[in-house]
Design an enzyme around this catalytic site. Sequence first.
Site, short mmCIF file in Angstrom:
data_model
loop_
_atom_site.label_atom_id
_atom_site.label_comp_id
_atom_site.label_asym_id
_atom_site.label_seq_id
_atom_site.Cartn_x
_atom_site.Cartn_y
_atom_site.Cartn_z
N TYR A 115 0.81 -1.21 0.00
CA TYR A 115 0.00 0.00 0.00
C TYR A 115 0.85 1.27 0.00
O TYR A 115 0.31 2.38 -0.01
CB TYR A 115 -0.95 0.00 1.20
N LYS A 163 3.98 -14.53 5.63
CA LYS A 163 4.37 -15.45 4.55
C LYS A 163 5.90 -15.49 4.49
O LYS A 163 6.53 -15.46 3.43
CB LYS A 163 3.78 -14.98 3.22
N ASP A 205 -1.88 -18.34 4.33
CA ASP A 205 -2.82 -19.25 3.69
C ASP A 205 -3.41 -20.24 4.69
O ASP A 205 -4.62 -20.51 4.68
CB ASP A 205 -2.19 -19.97 2.50
#
Length: 334
Positions: A124, A171, A204
């Site tokens: 962002y 991640k 995930d």
Amino acid sequence: MAPTITLIPGDGIGPEVTEAVVRILQAAALGIEWDRHDAGVTAFKRFNQSLPVALLDSVRKNTVALKGPVTTPIGEGMTSVNVGLRKALDLYANLRPVQNLGGVASRFQGVDLVIVRENTEDLYSGLEHEVIPGVVESLKIITEKASTRIARFAFEHARKHGRKRVTAIHKANILKLGDGLFLRSIRDVAREYTDVSYDEKIIDAACMSLVMHPEKFDVLVLPNLYGDIVSDLGAGLVGGLGVVPGANIGETVAVFEAVHGSAPDIADKNLANPTALLLSALMMLDHIGERAKSAHIRAALGRVLSQGKVRTRDLGGQASTTEFTEAICKEIEK
């Protein structure tokens, strides 16, 4: 002395749900002075700016704002007002409580979790360019300073509100440098909070767990992009974006807002559900020390939803925005 709060109605259904919430707060005898400012499409038409300087100055002065939804064009047009507001005011923490509401149908019960999203960097940051025609490069920015700051916010929130566990979502198995730095920063802070449990989940796997056993989560802390996605996922667990609140909090200012979109397709039709913005306003009241009023309004909203007689269409009823608002006001005034 009555507090002065910046009011940003937004566009689309924003002005309708904002007026509904103002009406409800008036019914609870809250003597708030509103300093109104336009943003988004409405401001762009008036000032050729989607985020006017006067609005930012107002929030800095008043330190608290209540904001309706603002349209963000997809793939073109003006930049996101939400992102611009967070950057300009350094609203580094996005806070999203996710809880079941009595009387609101959902796929799960017993959900009571808090999503803490880093709000200022990651993808962002908006640092992207076209390398050659057909190839775009977007830069993911992760800093130790921002990661440490959001970690401390998450653990402080957990401690203050009696939460038992903070889970860092990442991640780092693939993004070993960026998400690795985020994770190391969280771990460093976690060592200072021995009274709060700490664990980690890969993004995930966390999403799978959330849609299978959301009741097992407590406080989640995430980088910006994952936090954006998981916040909406969380809302889906308890009935949708129309029934969850949000806040963007900095060191000196705080902006409370509905987390749903501006829904231009139903704008000016008296159909919008003001619940999300009302719950955000109740977070705002807690923030400024009006906890008793906040609890009173929350109880009134709970009775209306539980009775099930007056519901907006998104909740399976036929009530207009006005009818739903007045039902809550009547419960407040009893």
